[in-house]
Design a protein around this motif. Structure first.
Motif, PDB file in Angstrom:
ATOM      1  N   UNK A  67     -18.758 -16.173  12.322  1.00 58.68           N
ATOM      2  CA  UNK A  67     -18.901 -17.178  13.459  1.00 58.68           C
ATOM      3  C   UNK A  67     -17.511 -17.179  14.132  1.00 58.68           C
ATOM      4  N   UNK A  68     -16.507 -16.801  13.626  1.00 57.06           N
ATOM      5  CA  UNK A  68     -15.032 -16.838  14.436  1.00 57.06           C
ATOM      6  C   UNK A  68     -14.514 -15.163  14.694  1.00 57.06           C
ATOM      7  N   UNK A  69     -15.388 -14.450  14.447  1.00 62.88           N
ATOM      8  CA  UNK A  69     -15.214 -13.080  14.649  1.00 62.88           C
ATOM      9  C   UNK A  69     -14.839 -12.576  16.097  1.00 62.88           C
ATOM     10  N   UNK A  70     -15.692 -13.152  16.870  1.00 63.37           N
ATOM     11  CA  UNK A  70     -15.447 -12.705  18.411  1.00 63.37           C
ATOM     12  C   UNK A  70     -14.674 -13.652  19.007  1.00 63.37           C
ATOM     13  N   UNK A  71     -13.491 -13.374  19.515  1.00 64.23           N
ATOM     14  CA  UNK A  71     -12.714 -14.126  20.059  1.00 64.23           C
ATOM     15  C   UNK A  71     -11.486 -13.291  20.957  1.00 64.23           C
ATOM     16  N   UNK A  72     -11.213 -13.649  21.912  1.00 64.93           N
ATOM     17  CA  UNK A  72     -10.176 -12.788  22.755  1.00 64.93           C
ATOM     18  C   UNK A  72      -8.899 -13.592  22.037  1.00 64.93           C
ATOM     19  N   UNK A  73      -7.886 -12.607  21.589  1.00 63.40           N
ATOM     20  CA  UNK A  73      -7.054 -12.950  20.625  1.00 63.40           C
ATOM     21  C   UNK A  73      -5.713 -14.011  21.099  1.00 63.40           C
ATOM     22  N   UNK A  74      -5.624 -14.088  22.724  1.00 63.39           N
ATOM     23  CA  UNK A  74      -4.534 -14.965  23.197  1.00 63.39           C
ATOM     24  C   UNK A  74      -5.279 -16.154  23.748  1.00 63.39           C
ATOM     25  N   UNK A  75      -6.679 -16.414  23.637  1.00 67.43           N
ATOM     26  CA  UNK A  75      -7.203 -17.476  24.362  1.00 67.43           C
ATOM     27  C   UNK A  75      -7.208 -18.801  23.454  1.00 67.43           C
ATOM     28  N   UNK A  76      -6.845 -19.840  24.099  1.00 65.19           N
ATOM     29  CA  UNK A  76      -7.093 -20.900  22.969  1.00 65.19           C
ATOM     30  C   UNK A  76      -8.377 -21.515  22.649  1.00 65.19           C
ATOM     31  N   UNK A  77      -8.685 -22.085  21.860  1.00 64.55           N
ATOM     32  CA  UNK A  77      -9.989 -22.441  21.296  1.00 64.55           C
ATOM     33  C   UNK A  77     -10.398 -23.884  21.346  1.00 64.55           C
ATOM     34  N   UNK A  78     -11.628 -24.173  21.243  1.00 65.63           N
ATOM     35  CA  UNK A  78     -12.187 -25.517  21.303  1.00 65.63           C
ATOM     36  C   UNK A  78     -13.399 -25.475  20.146  1.00 65.63           C
ATOM     37  N   UNK A  79     -13.238 -26.277  19.168  1.00 67.05           N
ATOM     38  CA  UNK A  79     -14.146 -26.397  18.069  1.00 67.05           C
ATOM     39  C   UNK A  79     -15.035 -27.615  18.395  1.00 67.05           C
ATOM     40  N   UNK A  80     -16.482 -27.672  18.227  1.00 67.03           N
ATOM     41  CA  UNK A  80     -17.267 -28.739  18.307  1.00 67.03           C
ATOM     42  C   UNK A  80     -18.106 -28.958  17.285  1.00 67.03           C
ATOM     43  N   UNK A  81     -17.945 -29.738  16.346  1.00 62.01           N
ATOM     44  CA  UNK A  81     -18.572 -29.899  15.057  1.00 62.01           C
ATOM     45  C   UNK A  81     -19.217 -31.167  14.870  1.00 62.01           C
ATOM     46  N   UNK A 128     -15.238 -14.244 -12.862  1.00 65.35           N
ATOM     47  CA  UNK A 128     -14.462 -12.965 -13.135  1.00 65.35           C
ATOM     48  C   UNK A 128     -13.757 -12.899 -11.841  1.00 65.35           C
ATOM     49  N   UNK A 129     -14.270 -11.882 -10.749  1.00 67.40           N
ATOM     50  CA  UNK A 129     -13.817 -11.819  -9.484  1.00 67.40           C
ATOM     51  C   UNK A 129     -14.654 -12.676  -8.473  1.00 67.40           C
ATOM     52  N   UNK A 130     -14.119 -13.336  -7.673  1.00 66.60           N
ATOM     53  CA  UNK A 130     -14.762 -14.278  -6.525  1.00 66.60           C
ATOM     54  C   UNK A 130     -15.184 -13.403  -5.299  1.00 66.60           C
ATOM     55  N   UNK A 131     -16.003 -13.742  -4.397  1.00 65.18           N
ATOM     56  CA  UNK A 131     -16.098 -13.076  -3.114  1.00 65.18           C
ATOM     57  C   UNK A 131     -14.876 -13.420  -2.206  1.00 65.18           C
ATOM     58  N   UNK A 132     -14.907 -12.449  -1.203  1.00 66.58           N
ATOM     59  CA  UNK A 132     -13.625 -12.639  -0.363  1.00 66.58           C
ATOM     60  C   UNK A 132     -14.448 -13.038   1.118  1.00 66.58           C
ATOM     61  N   UNK A 133     -14.106 -13.924   1.686  1.00 71.28           N
ATOM     62  CA  UNK A 133     -14.760 -14.498   2.841  1.00 71.28           C
ATOM     63  C   UNK A 133     -13.564 -14.821   3.889  1.00 71.28           C
ATOM     64  N   UNK A 134     -14.229 -14.872   5.089  1.00 75.34           N
ATOM     65  CA  UNK A 134     -13.532 -15.414   6.227  1.00 75.34           C
ATOM     66  C   UNK A 134     -13.894 -16.866   6.559  1.00 75.34           C
ATOM     67  N   UNK A 135     -12.916 -17.328   7.181  1.00 73.37           N
ATOM     68  CA  UNK A 135     -13.404 -18.712   7.890  1.00 73.37           C
ATOM     69  C   UNK A 135     -14.672 -18.649   8.598  1.00 73.37           C
ATOM     70  N   UNK A 136     -15.668 -19.669   8.321  1.00 67.95           N
ATOM     71  CA  UNK A 136     -16.863 -19.965   9.179  1.00 67.95           C
ATOM     72  C   UNK A 136     -18.166 -18.881   8.653  1.00 67.95           C
ATOM     73  N   UNK A 137     -17.578 -18.201   7.228  1.00 69.68           N
ATOM     74  CA  UNK A 137     -19.006 -17.539   6.782  1.00 69.68           C
ATOM     75  C   UNK A 137     -19.544 -18.526   5.839  1.00 69.68           C
ATOM     76  N   UNK A 138     -20.822 -18.164   5.451  1.00 71.17           N
ATOM     77  CA  UNK A 138     -21.602 -18.685   4.560  1.00 71.17           C
ATOM     78  C   UNK A 138     -21.994 -17.715   3.470  1.00 71.17           C
ATOM     79  N   UNK A 139     -22.587 -18.579   2.258  1.00 75.53           N
ATOM     80  CA  UNK A 139     -22.873 -18.041   1.021  1.00 75.53           C
ATOM     81  C   UNK A 139     -24.672 -18.380   0.808  1.00 75.53           C
TER      82      UNK A 139
END
Length: 431
Positions: A300-314, A227-238
């Motif tokens: 995971x990605x909720x806290x960030x400075x809007x104009x700050x570049x990012x580095x992802x290490x996975x 039916x209706x699926x969940x609404x998620x943001x990048x980096x979230x889990x279920x």
């Protein structure tokens, strides 16, 4: 620098301390003087704090989507839950010992009578039963070896019995009960929601659309909402609960997995690595079979400075939140500043998503991709970081991967002088 205090931390402190604040005046009116009075006071204070901490710990199991953000994400909420529960156990032990020590100067017989009164003193014996149930419930967490997840969950249900017995012990002995009734209702409501109502009301129905092998022990499953699926943001889990009775393990068991699909995608994608019997069985999910999904959780990605570049290490299966974020970047590049993604893999065969990530990076200047192979380069070094991302110390950093990798990278970044305020990690060691 120390971790930021979250709004939920303040709420927990208020809930735990409220019964003590209400009981305070009466605690000071205890009979006796000197050491006896002080030990008796300490014994009652630890008892009040132990019971309130136990009740608040139970209330924390409610696991409502969105509520975890008050505490800095669900992994941190589970960590607080575990620490507060163990603190409650230690406080209750202290309560027993301090009250017996307070009676010891009178006589050994009096101290033993405090601990072991006649059987007619039902509240005291209810307290002993509560302590025994709590010890059994917490016993798996004292193990040095790995804990069997589902066995631990079943055994942990004894904590509910410990809670009820502790209330039977305390309520007949204390006059100020309003705060205890409030905490008791919160705890019992949380347990009822999690064990009885959430499986019916909170889970969304999905069907397995496709199972894509990524490596010998890794798949990505695509789920289509009924039916209706969940609404998620990048980096979230279920939490995923498979309802396929043909599975060798994990049938009707819930386990957490990071979402690897972009927000708003028609299908929900989850990257799953075989780390146990249940996740191994999920590698053989049958297309068309029914699953249930609860969530989303995390920030995971909720806290960030809007104009700050990012580095992802996975690294390892910890690459999945970055895959979801990269897919989001491919659809909405205007939402991103420049991102440098370091894919940390043991060898090429273990870089599950590298081809898709390379395509996204080649098509969008907002993403640069660097793959680091441990087999040929050894552990990631500061020199390697500086060579491929000279300004890494000025970026917002996000790290996800195995616990050993997280520990190593935290040490590396601290040595490089990176401000901890700009380092964000996600770990799923809920036990």
């Amino acid at each position: 620098m120390p971790r930021k205090i979250e709004p939920g931390d303040i709420l927990l402190a208020v809930l735990v301390l409220t019964p003590l604040a209400m009981a305070g005046p009466r605690l000071w009116e205890l009979p006796g003087d000197g050491a006896i009075w002080l030990l008796s006071l300490a014994g009652r204070v630890t008892g009040v704090l132990g019971l309130s901490a136990l009740l608040v710990t139970a209330a924390m199991c409610v696991r409502l989507p969105g509520l975890d953000r008050w505490f800095g994400g669900l992994p941190r909420l589970w960590l607080l839950h575990r620490r507060l529960g163990f603190s409650a156990f230690l406080l209750i032990l202290g309560h027993v010992l301090l009250l017996s020590f307070a009676a010891l100067p009178l006589s050994l017989e009096q101290a033993l009578r405090v601990l072991f009164p006649p059987l007619a003193h039902a509240p005291i014996w209810a307290g002993w039963l509560a302590l025994a149930a709590l010890i059994v419930a917490l016993a798996p967490t004292f193990q040095v070896s790995a804990i069997h997840y589902q066995r631990w969950k079943r055994q942990h249900l004894l904590s509910a019995a410990a809670l009820l017995l502790a209330l039977l012990h305390a309520l007949p002995l204390i006059p100020e009960r309003a705060a205890w009734w409030l905490l008791s209702l919160l705890a019992l409501a949380a347990i009822a929601w999690r064990k009885l109502l959430a499986p019916v009301l909170a889970r969304r129905e999905y069907r397995v659309a496709q199972v894509t092998p990524l490596a010998a022990d890794v798949v990505e499953i695509s789920l289509a909402p009924k039916h209706q699926g969940i609404v998620h943001s990048a980096g979230q889990f279920v939490y995923l609960t498979p309802q396929d009775p043909s599975l060798d393990a994990g049938y009707a068991e819930e386990h957490p997995f990071t979402v690897s699909s972009a927000p708003g995608a028609g299908e929900l994608k989850l990257g799953i690595k075989a780390l146990g019997d249940a996740s191994l069985a999920l590698q053989t999910l049958t297309p068309g079979s029914r699953v249930q999904v609860e969530g989303p959780y995390g920030q995971f990605f909720a806290r960030r400075a809007a104009q700050r570049k990012q580095l992802w290490l996975g690294g390892g299966i910890g690459i999945t939140p970055f895959v979801g974020a990269a897919r989001h970047l491919a659809e909405r590049p205007d939402h991103f500043t420049h991102v440098a993604l370091f894919y940390l893999a043991n060898r090429p065969a273990r870089a599950y998503y590298h081809e898709e990530l390379e395509r996204i990076a080649s098509a969008h200047e907002q993403l640069s991709l660097c793959i680091h192979y441990f087999s040929c380069c050894g552990p990631l070094s500061e020199a390697f970081l500086r060579e491929h991302c000279p300004d890494f110390a000025e970026r917002e950093l996000y790290i996800c991967g195995p616990p050993a990798m997280l520990e190593y990278l935290h040490g590396l970044l601290a040595t490089a002088g990176v401000d901890r305020a700009f380092i964000h990690t996600e770990a799923f060691d809920f036990l």
